[in-house]
Design a protein around this motif. Structure first.
Motif, mmCIF file in Angstrom:
data_model
loop_
_atom_site.group_PDB
_atom_site.id
_atom_site.type_symbol
_atom_site.label_atom_id
_atom_site.label_comp_id
_atom_site.label_asym_id
_atom_site.label_seq_id
_atom_site.Cartn_x
_atom_site.Cartn_y
_atom_site.Cartn_z
ATOM 1 N N CYS B 455 0.286 -10.601 -12.158
ATOM 2 C CA CYS B 455 -0.108 -10.524 -10.753
ATOM 3 C C CYS B 455 0.746 -9.579 -9.929
ATOM 4 N N GLU B 456 1.590 -8.811 -10.574
ATOM 5 C CA GLU B 456 2.471 -7.944 -9.790
ATOM 6 C C GLU B 456 2.551 -6.528 -10.341
ATOM 7 N N TRP B 457 2.667 -5.598 -9.414
ATOM 8 C CA TRP B 457 2.745 -4.186 -9.770
ATOM 9 C C TRP B 457 3.835 -3.523 -8.943
ATOM 10 N N LEU B 458 4.435 -2.496 -9.518
ATOM 11 C CA LEU B 458 5.324 -1.639 -8.741
ATOM 12 C C LEU B 458 4.732 -0.238 -8.758
ATOM 13 N N LEU B 459 4.641 0.330 -7.583
ATOM 14 C CA LEU B 459 4.082 1.676 -7.469
ATOM 15 C C LEU B 459 5.186 2.588 -6.951
ATOM 16 N N VAL B 460 5.456 3.674 -7.657
ATOM 17 C CA VAL B 460 6.465 4.620 -7.186
ATOM 18 C C VAL B 460 5.761 5.919 -6.807
ATOM 19 N N MET B 461 6.042 6.372 -5.590
ATOM 20 C CA MET B 461 5.395 7.592 -5.118
ATOM 21 C C MET B 461 6.459 8.629 -4.794
ATOM 22 N N ALA B 462 6.218 9.838 -5.235
ATOM 23 C CA ALA B 462 7.122 10.928 -4.891
ATOM 24 C C ALA B 462 6.373 11.857 -3.966
ATOM 25 N N SER B 463 6.285 11.486 -2.715
ATOM 26 C CA SER B 463 5.580 12.349 -1.778
ATOM 27 C C SER B 463 6.207 12.148 -0.409
ATOM 28 N N PRO B 464 5.962 13.096 0.508
ATOM 29 C CA PRO B 464 6.561 12.945 1.839
ATOM 30 C C PRO B 464 6.115 11.634 2.481
ATOM 31 N N PRO B 465 6.960 11.063 3.351
ATOM 32 C CA PRO B 465 6.666 9.752 3.933
ATOM 33 C C PRO B 465 5.284 9.682 4.576
ATOM 34 N N SER B 466 4.878 10.772 5.243
ATOM 35 C CA SER B 466 3.590 10.729 5.930
ATOM 36 C C SER B 466 2.479 10.440 4.917
ATOM 37 N N GLU B 467 2.618 11.048 3.737
ATOM 38 C CA GLU B 467 1.577 10.890 2.735
ATOM 39 C C GLU B 467 1.644 9.522 2.075
ATOM 40 N N SER B 468 2.886 9.069 1.829
ATOM 41 C CA SER B 468 2.952 7.761 1.183
ATOM 42 C C SER B 468 2.536 6.654 2.159
ATOM 43 N N ASN B 469 2.702 6.913 3.458
ATOM 44 C CA ASN B 469 2.179 5.938 4.429
ATOM 45 C C ASN B 469 0.666 5.848 4.356
ATOM 46 N N ARG B 470 0.042 6.999 4.109
ATOM 47 C CA ARG B 470 -1.413 7.050 4.017
ATOM 48 C C ARG B 470 -1.932 6.154 2.904
ATOM 49 N N TRP B 471 -1.095 5.926 1.885
ATOM 50 C CA TRP B 471 -1.523 5.134 0.746
ATOM 51 C C TRP B 471 -2.019 3.763 1.194
ATOM 52 N N PHE B 472 -1.271 3.162 2.129
ATOM 53 C CA PHE B 472 -1.618 1.814 2.579
ATOM 54 C C PHE B 472 -2.990 1.799 3.252
ATOM 55 N N GLU B 473 -3.221 2.809 4.079
ATOM 56 C CA GLU B 473 -4.525 2.897 4.760
ATOM 57 C C GLU B 473 -5.638 3.095 3.737
ATOM 58 N N ARG B 474 -5.366 4.016 2.803
ATOM 59 C CA ARG B 474 -6.388 4.341 1.816
ATOM 60 C C ARG B 474 -6.699 3.112 0.963
ATOM 61 N N ALA B 475 -5.634 2.393 0.583
ATOM 62 C CA ALA B 475 -5.821 1.193 -0.231
ATOM 63 C C ALA B 475 -6.727 0.204 0.497
ATOM 64 N N GLU B 476 -6.473 0.039 1.798
ATOM 65 C CA GLU B 476 -7.240 -0.922 2.575
ATOM 66 C C GLU B 476 -8.704 -0.482 2.677
ATOM 67 N N GLU B 477 -8.887 0.810 2.965
ATOM 68 C CA GLU B 477 -10.266 1.332 3.066
ATOM 69 C C GLU B 477 -11.021 1.125 1.756
ATOM 70 N N GLU B 478 -10.358 1.505 0.655
ATOM 71 C CA GLU B 478 -11.013 1.399 -0.654
ATOM 72 C C GLU B 478 -11.266 -0.059 -1.027
ATOM 73 N N PHE B 479 -10.339 -0.914 -0.617
ATOM 74 C CA PHE B 479 -10.471 -2.336 -0.921
ATOM 75 C C PHE B 479 -11.733 -2.888 -0.257
ATOM 76 N N VAL B 480 -11.875 -2.538 1.023
ATOM 77 C CA VAL B 480 -13.051 -3.001 1.767
ATOM 78 C C VAL B 480 -14.321 -2.456 1.125
#
Lengths: 146, 537
Positions: B455-480
């Motif tokens: 039930c657990e995952w670790l995700l490591v991103m090597a990208s500028p903060p602005s882009e890695s912040n986008r991940w959360f939004e994208r995850a939510e959009e895709e989830f919906v």
């Protein structure tokens, strides 16, 4: 891969031959599977497009479905969706057998409830092994059959 | 900045001749730094303002055609960028405040000023105004360039979307064409196998041998289609590795079935030595299978009749990896050709596609797949004795995965961010596996996703903060959007939180140490409810 998890799905008994529904729009693919399976104690039903597959799944209620992905009148994803959404057919194990290699499609189909995503061309032995995970397949006495 | 030698153009609006004279005198004084134009009425002042530009306007509050503050506001309307200084007979704070509030820059109290003070006040007013003008100019330029940037960025976004669409369309065509190739190949192969098996009448040995060749050649074509598809994806940068904990034995067995048949037909002895007790590895099962197939197909091809090919998997404890090797007793490759092969690999990493003649695309693909699966392809060869191609895959250990991933992608990144993702602990395997697939679909090429428990995952991103912040939004959009159309009901709810960040100064060993600790905690937390996780290949 363990067989134990699926044994409950195998409805086969010694009194009834397992029925396998093969859904593929290519008649030659159907023919070769049927030819191969002649040597085994199974019944093969055929459907040649998506919606026919759904109809057959509901009416013939096979023990196992082997299906293609790219088909007219309802592709594999649609078909799987319908089969798994219908409580009458949701319990039937489904093997996807496709010439498509797109990994995302594979994940989508697996996440829709396909048991396995197999790639064409597949060696018959490998297909047989996969099918045997879900139904009991015995070599039949061909002379007696024919 | 103001040039001290340039005279200052002053417009003086004053109907009282005496005051006018006094002020003119005070401004002229000893030095001739001011050019003064006088007006007796607001109307004539406005006319003058329309005709020439002034550096400063000095105005009385009451003139024959206007009175009080209105004079100031009307002058302001026509004075443009020139500052306005008000002449007033009274000196009190209330009045001063109001004068400034309606847009005057300063005020002079009649009869209280000497020459120097007047000159200074006027010069300063001009200077201040010029500074203000400069700032305003800069601000408007900045605004304009911001607008231009915004437009550029919109344009780029649009182009980017278009390119992505084109890429996807191209890839779809590639997928469909390869599928259309494979369908007749499948049928050819199936019928030939059926005839070969004697199911359509007796087949003699000679015919069997021929039909075996047809099968192998059909497989060749099929492998070529696979190669072309892989290469097109690699070139487009569309390949992502779905790295998971897998049993290598299963992957080897799966690939071996076709290889045995091929070796038999070519009269090549094909041995598989893959111990049952190998540790699980962390990689993409399909891609690792493709590496094995490509290496073994080459080996079988080059070892020739009566050749011998050994496919072996071995645990290298010191390097925390499993090494899969394919050895043949073929003619071997001389040093120069070996160099060429690896030169081509580096070209491929730079985005240029090259085939090694005779080795087809297979080696290049194997090299690339080994790399994105955090391993390395190596070759040893002796002319006359044979070749051994081998590749490594890390064992399924988060620290090892991160160490290798950092070496591959992470080192130039400005910032590394670790996100901890979880679904409820009581989430059952099918459902959490579906969520795993969902996470895979979200994965970008250079992300590292490690499932530490069911039930657990670790995700490591090597990208500028602005882009890695986008991940959360994208995850939510895709989830919906993923949940909108699911026959079995929605995906399990998840939690995702930024767990820690490392800047570019962090030592890789330190990051690896911390990551191992995070992974240990997260898998320990769920060890109570879930069994060790091995995913089916």
């Amino acid at each position: 891969m363990t067989n134990t998890a699926f044994q409950s799905n195998a409805h086969t008994s010694s009194t009834r031959r397992p029925r396998i529904l093969c859904i593929d729009d290519d008649p030659d693919v159907q023919a070769t599977i049927a030819l191969r399976m002649r040597e085994y104690n199974v019944e093969i039903e055929h459907a040649y497009y998506g919606t026919q597959g759904i109809y057959e799944a509901v009416h013939a209620h096979p023990d196992l479905i082997v299906m293609d992905v790219a088909m007219p009148h309802g592709d594999g994803e649609y078909l799987l969706n319908c089969i798994k959404a219908n409580s009458a057919t949701a319990g039937i194990p489904v093997l996807v057998l496709s010439g498509m290699r797109d990994p995302s499609r594979k994940h989508r189909l697996l996440s829709l409830g396909a048991e396995e995503y197999l790639q064409k061309p597949i060696r018959f032995d490998d297909l047989l092994r996969q099918m045997s995970r879900f139904v009991e397949i015995r070599q039949c006495d061909c002379e007696e059959e024919s | 900045m103001m040039n001290p030698d340039e005279p200052i153009n002053v417009l003086l609006l004053e109907d009282d001749a005496e005051d006018r004279l006094l002020l003119t005198k005070q401004l002229h004084g000893r030095q001739r730094g001011f050019v003064i134009s006088c007006a007796g009425t607001l109307k004539s002042a406005i006319e003058l303002l329309g005709r020439q530009s002034f550096d400063v306007v000095i105005t009385d509050l009451s003139v024959p055609d206007s009175h009080g503050f209105e004079t100031v506001s009307r002058i302001r309307k026509h004075s443009g960028q020139a500052p306005v200084i008000v002449l007033t007979g009274m000196d009190d704070d209330l009045m001063a405040g109001e004068i400034l509030a309606i847009g005057a820059q300063d005020y002079l109290v009649k009869g209280q000023l000497d020459e120097r003070a007047v000159q200074r006040a006027v010069r300063h007013a001009v200077q201040r105004q010029r500074l203000v003008n400069d700032v305003q100019q800069l601000a408007s330029e900045l605004g304009a360039s911001r607008q231009a940037l915004e437009e550029q960025s919109q344009l780029l976004k649009k182009k980017n979307r278009r390119l992505k669409r084109l890429y996807r369309a191209g890839q779809e065509i590639m997928d469909n064409v390869s599928h259309d190739f494979r369908t007749p190949l499948t049928v050819i192969k199936d019928y030939v196998s059926i005839i070969r098996a004697g199911m359509a009448g007796a087949v003699n040995e000679e015919q069997q041998a021929m039909l075996d060749k047809v099968i192998v050649r059909a497989d060749d074509l099929n492998l070529m289609v696979d190669d072309l598809l892989d290469v097109s994806r690699l070139e487009a940068g569309l390949i992502r590795a779905w790295r998971r904990r897998i049993r290598l034995t299963e992957v080897v067995q799966r690939a071996a079935s076709m290889l045995h048949q091929r070796a038999d037909t070519r009269r090549v002895e094909f041995l598989v030595d893959c111990p049952e007790d190998l540790p699980d590895v962390y990689g993409d099962a399909d891609q690792i299978g493709r590496i094995i197939t490509n290496l073994a197909v080459n080996a079988i091809k080059f070892s020739g009749t009566a050749g011998r090919v050994v496919l072996r998997a071995k645990y290298d404890e010191a390097n925390r990896e499993v090494v899969v090797s394919v050895a043949d007793n073929g003619p071997g490759i001389d040093e120069k050709s070996l160099e060429q092969i690896f030169e081509r690999f580096s070209q491929l990493s730079n985005g240029t596609l090259a085939t090694n003649k005779g080795h087809g695309l297979g080696l290049n693909i194997a090299h690339q797949f080994a790399r994105i699966n955090l391993g390395e392809l190596k070759v040893q060869s002796r002319v006359g004795q044979g070749s051994e191609f081998s590749f490594s895959t890390p064992i399924a250990d988060p620290a090892e995965a991160l160490r290798r991933w950092l070496a591959l992608y992470g080192m130039d990144a400005q910032q590394l961010r670790v996100v901890h993702i979880s679904v409820a602990n009581d989430c059952l395997a099918p459902s959490s596996n579906e969520f795993d697939s969902f996470l895979y679909c979200l994965l970008r090429r250079d992300d590292l996703l490690y499932r530490t428990s069911r039930c657990e995952w670790l995700l490591v991103m090597a990208s500028p903060p602005s882009e890695s912040n986008r991940w959360f939004e994208r995850a939510e959009e895709e989830f919906v959007s993923a949940n909108r159309n699911r026959p079995f009901g929605p995906l399990p709810d998840y939690r995702a939180e930024a767990y820690c960040e490392w800047d570019s100064l962090v030592q890789p060993e330190e990051a690896v140490r911390q990551f191992a600790e995070i992974a240990r905690q997260s898998s320990a937390a769920s060890a109570l409810v879930s069994s060790p996780l091995v995913e089916s290949a």
